[in-house]
Motif scaffolding. Structure first.
Motif, PDB file in Angstrom:
ATOM      1  N   VAL A  87      47.681  32.448  42.777  1.00  0.00           N
ATOM      2  CA  VAL A  87      46.616  33.281  43.334  1.00  0.00           C
ATOM      3  C   VAL A  87      46.717  33.226  44.852  1.00  0.00           C
ATOM      4  O   VAL A  87      47.086  32.194  45.419  1.00  0.00           O
ATOM      5  CB  VAL A  87      45.206  32.820  42.860  1.00  0.00           C
ATOM      6  N   HIS A  88      46.453  34.372  45.495  1.00  0.00           N
ATOM      7  CA  HIS A  88      46.476  34.423  46.956  1.00  0.00           C
ATOM      8  C   HIS A  88      45.407  35.404  47.421  1.00  0.00           C
ATOM      9  O   HIS A  88      44.783  36.083  46.603  1.00  0.00           O
ATOM     10  CB  HIS A  88      47.878  34.837  47.449  1.00  0.00           C
ATOM     11  N   PHE A  89      45.257  35.516  48.732  1.00  0.00           N
ATOM     12  CA  PHE A  89      44.115  36.248  49.293  1.00  0.00           C
ATOM     13  C   PHE A  89      44.537  37.280  50.340  1.00  0.00           C
ATOM     14  O   PHE A  89      45.516  37.079  51.063  1.00  0.00           O
ATOM     15  CB  PHE A  89      43.136  35.259  49.947  1.00  0.00           C
ATOM     16  N   HIS A  90      43.756  38.354  50.378  1.00  0.00           N
ATOM     17  CA  HIS A  90      43.929  39.375  51.410  1.00  0.00           C
ATOM     18  C   HIS A  90      42.611  39.580  52.139  1.00  0.00           C
ATOM     19  O   HIS A  90      41.542  39.504  51.546  1.00  0.00           O
ATOM     20  CB  HIS A  90      44.359  40.708  50.782  1.00  0.00           C
ATOM     21  N   ARG A  91      42.718  39.874  53.429  1.00  0.00           N
ATOM     22  CA  ARG A  91      41.546  40.223  54.234  1.00  0.00           C
ATOM     23  C   ARG A  91      41.870  41.397  55.132  1.00  0.00           C
ATOM     24  O   ARG A  91      42.845  41.314  55.883  1.00  0.00           O
ATOM     25  CB  ARG A  91      41.111  39.033  55.094  1.00  0.00           C
ATOM     26  N   ALA A 106      41.035  38.606  46.095  1.00  0.00           N
ATOM     27  CA  ALA A 106      41.929  37.584  45.523  1.00  0.00           C
ATOM     28  C   ALA A 106      42.815  38.241  44.479  1.00  0.00           C
ATOM     29  O   ALA A 106      42.356  39.111  43.725  1.00  0.00           O
ATOM     30  CB  ALA A 106      41.107  36.462  44.888  1.00  0.00           C
ATOM     31  N   HIS A 107      44.079  37.836  44.435  1.00  0.00           N
ATOM     32  CA  HIS A 107      45.038  38.352  43.455  1.00  0.00           C
ATOM     33  C   HIS A 107      45.572  37.220  42.591  1.00  0.00           C
ATOM     34  O   HIS A 107      46.300  36.352  43.091  1.00  0.00           O
ATOM     35  CB  HIS A 107      46.207  39.042  44.167  1.00  0.00           C
ATOM     36  N   PHE A 108      45.226  37.242  41.312  1.00  0.00           N
ATOM     37  CA  PHE A 108      45.749  36.269  40.348  1.00  0.00           C
ATOM     38  C   PHE A 108      46.970  36.901  39.677  1.00  0.00           C
ATOM     39  O   PHE A 108      46.837  37.849  38.895  1.00  0.00           O
ATOM     40  CB  PHE A 108      44.680  35.913  39.318  1.00  0.00           C
TER      41      PHE A 108
HETATM   42 ZN    ZN Z   1      48.131  40.301  46.832  1.00  0.00          ZN
END
Ligand code: ZN
Ligand code: BO1
Length: 224
Positions: A87-91, A106-108
């Motif tokens: 999982v990672h994050f974008h802003r 958040a992208h799982f």
């Molecule tokens: Zn992503």
């Protein structure tokens, strides 16, 4: 050549030129993210998430903060089974709803044995603190570097809204090489996170969202 980034010489408009492997970023017709506008209510399979109560490692990879999972966490969608990888994050958020973005997304990322990916996207609104996201922000490496063991208290299940209603459409990785191999499962309900935690993430990554892409008449389904 320049490495890919979110602005300047390696920015999204240049991704397709940076490497022959990134062709889809420029010419693909099923790119992500997109603006979610008109949707089609449909009987979609329930998201069966069977995730571990902790993550393995955490890394600042120069594009985002990412948490990697050990073997054993799965998503079952109809008769297709996927393994949860990271999982990672974008802003701010990459997907927009009616033209509006959220503070974060958040992208799982899950992968099936066939190689296809299913990414569960979770929109993040500012409000009540989320204990898991607070713990991630508290322990995230401030500088780009190798993956390190993650805090044992980081429970990914606590980063889900109560209702698992979702939008579904066919798209791509939102970063190079922009491969069109992703079944997007964007939860309709956002979670809440503390504005101070968003601000702490933004100190490392103020802007790591690809602009929305043309939908090219793709259908977006909405689970009933
Ligand atoms: Zn992503
Ligand atoms: S995203 O969720 O569309 N932002 C996204 C973007 C890039 C990747 C995954 C999700 N990259 C892929 C790599 C694979 C790797 C996989 C899982 O992530 O291209 O090599 O196996 O970490």
């Amino acid at each position: 050549g320049a490495h890919w980034s979110y602005e300047g010489a390696g920015g999204p408009a240049k991704w397709g030129d940076l490497d022959a492997a990134n062709k889809a970023c420029a010419v693909g017709l099923q790119q992500s993210p997109i603006d979610i506008e008109a949707t089609i209510k449909s009987q979609l399979p329930a998201l069966k998430l069977r995730w571990a109560r902790s993550v393995d490692t955490i890394v600042n990879n120069g594009h985002t903060i990412q948490l990697n999972f050990a073997e054993g966490s799965t998503l079952t969608l109809g008769d297709v089974k996927y393994k949860l990888l990271q999982v990672h994050f974008h802003r701010p958020s990459e997907h927009t709803i009616g033209g509006k973005n959220f503070p974060m997304e958040a992208h799982f990322v899950h992968r099936a044995d066939t190689g296809g990916l299913a990414v569960v996207g979770v929109l993040m609104a500012e409000g009540r603190p989320n204990a898991t996201f607070s713990q991630i922000v508290k322990t995230m490496p401030a500088a780009e570097g190798p993956a390190v063991k993650a805090d044992a208290g980081i429970n990914p299940n606590a980063m889900l809204p109560q209702k698992l209603s979702y939008f579904r459409y066919s798209g791509s990785l939102t970063t190079p090489p922009c491969s069109e191999v992703v079944e997007w499962l964007l939860l309709t309900d956002p979670i809440q996170v503390a504005s101070a935690d968003v601000a702490a993430f933004a100190k490392l990554y103020p802007m790591n969202a690809r602009p929305v892409q043309k939908d090219n008449r793709r259908y977006v389904l909405r689970s009933i």
